[in-house]
Write a protein that holds these residues in place. Structure first.
Motif, mmCIF file in Angstrom:
data_model
loop_
_atom_site.group_PDB
_atom_site.id
_atom_site.type_symbol
_atom_site.label_atom_id
_atom_site.label_comp_id
_atom_site.label_asym_id
_atom_site.label_seq_id
_atom_site.Cartn_x
_atom_site.Cartn_y
_atom_site.Cartn_z
ATOM 1 N N LEU A 168 0.852 -1.184 0.000
ATOM 2 C CA LEU A 168 0.000 0.000 0.000
ATOM 3 C C LEU A 168 0.885 1.228 0.000
ATOM 4 N N ILE A 169 0.643 2.117 -0.956
ATOM 5 C CA ILE A 169 1.444 3.329 -1.106
ATOM 6 C C ILE A 169 0.500 4.525 -1.060
ATOM 7 N N ALA A 175 -3.596 7.264 -3.568
ATOM 8 C CA ALA A 175 -3.017 6.047 -2.986
ATOM 9 C C ALA A 175 -3.049 4.943 -4.032
ATOM 10 N N GLU A 176 -2.094 4.039 -3.944
ATOM 11 C CA GLU A 176 -1.992 2.909 -4.861
ATOM 12 C C GLU A 176 -1.793 1.631 -4.055
ATOM 13 N N HIS A 177 -2.219 0.536 -4.637
ATOM 14 C CA HIS A 177 -2.036 -0.752 -3.976
ATOM 15 C C HIS A 177 -1.674 -1.806 -5.004
ATOM 16 N N ILE A 178 -0.852 -2.748 -4.567
ATOM 17 C CA ILE A 178 -0.454 -3.897 -5.381
ATOM 18 C C ILE A 178 -0.672 -5.140 -4.538
ATOM 19 N N ARG A 179 -1.416 -6.090 -5.088
ATOM 20 C CA ARG A 179 -1.662 -7.357 -4.395
ATOM 21 C C ARG A 179 -1.197 -8.495 -5.308
ATOM 22 N N PHE A 180 -0.527 -9.456 -4.705
ATOM 23 C CA PHE A 180 0.071 -10.532 -5.491
ATOM 24 C C PHE A 180 -0.097 -11.856 -4.758
ATOM 25 N N SER A 181 -0.342 -12.900 -5.536
ATOM 26 C CA SER A 181 -0.366 -14.270 -5.004
ATOM 27 C C SER A 181 -0.036 -15.222 -6.137
ATOM 28 N N ILE A 205 -2.250 -10.787 -10.019
ATOM 29 C CA ILE A 205 -1.678 -9.469 -9.763
ATOM 30 C C ILE A 205 -2.803 -8.440 -9.851
ATOM 31 N N ILE A 206 -2.990 -7.703 -8.788
ATOM 32 C CA ILE A 206 -4.019 -6.669 -8.733
ATOM 33 C C ILE A 206 -3.331 -5.338 -8.475
#
Length: 232
Positions: A168-169, A175-181, A205-206
């Motif tokens: 979370l940035i 604001a920006e977010h990157i989610r990974f699995s 990747i989100i």
């Protein structure tokens, strides 16, 4: 006619007010609520190693978290930290075309004498033609570069590992977010404990963001409303 115009005007005004009332809470919520961490991407903590039930006097104990010397500092257990290098780049292009044409004609020459002599050659001539031409093209490209550090959530019997995490940035304009699995192999982990995203199986990747810049790239609620009711 005047009553009909008045009714239409009142109906349109009422529809706009309803749309405005429905959109205002959503906009207010979007402005006030920051990006919240997703529980599905929460970090996984390492579990404490249980003590051996019966000490056998040997130097090696399986409960001590054995790791081969060749592994170095590579992540290999639940809770270990692993860095994912985002190197996603896709590009697709498609084009097609079609061109058809068909011509036909028929004509008869009537006799110059007899009961049918009054026909002219132009009276018994016919012709037709059809043509079609169509083309279509489509292009799409995506690129994502960066890094995100995640934790190992599960270790499977075949040695593969499920990793997931988020970043979370918060910036001064949004604001920006990157989610990974995804699932990684131990052999794909480099000496720096980094795995490229192109080596991750079932990668999810989100990437998204909120703020002024994100809102500026979206259509307004009134334009979206008219696009819904427009028959064109």
């Amino acid at each position: 006619m005047t009553m009909l115009r008045t009714s239409l005007r009142h109906g349109l005004t009422a529809a706009l007010l309803v749309a405005l009332c429905a959109a205002t809470p959503a906009l207010a919520k979007k402005k006030k609520a920051p990006i919240q961490p997703d529980p599905d991407y929460a970090p996984t903590l390492s579990m404490p190693q249980p003590a051996p039930a019966v000490p056998n006097g040997a130097i090696f104990q399986a409960s001590n978290g054995y790791s081969a010397l060749t592994n170095g500092a590579r992540a290999a257990m639940v809770g270990d930290v692993l860095t994912i290098a985002l190197v996603e780049r896709t590009q697709a292009a498609k084009s097609n075309g079609a061109n058809t044409e068909r011509n036909g004609s028929i004509g008869l020459t009537p006799p110059t004498t007899g009961p049918l002599s009054f026909f002219n050659p132009s009276d018994v001539a016919a012709g037709g033609n059809t043509s079609f031409q169509g083309t279509g093209t489509a292009q799409q490209s995506n690129s994502l570069q960066g890094q995100i550090t995640a934790t190992i959530a599960e270790v499977y019997p075949n040695g593969t590992m499920l990793v997931r995490g988020e970043k979370l940035i918060s910036l001064n304009r949004g604001a920006e977010h990157i989610r990974f699995s995804g699932i990684v192999r131990a052999v794909d982990i480099s000496a720096e404990n980094v795995v490229p995203s192109s080596r991750v199986a079932n990668a999810q990747i989100i990437y998204g963001g909120t703020g002024e810049i994100a809102r500026a790239s979206q259509k307004g609620w009134l334009q979206r409303f008219f696009e819904i009711i427009s028959p064109f």
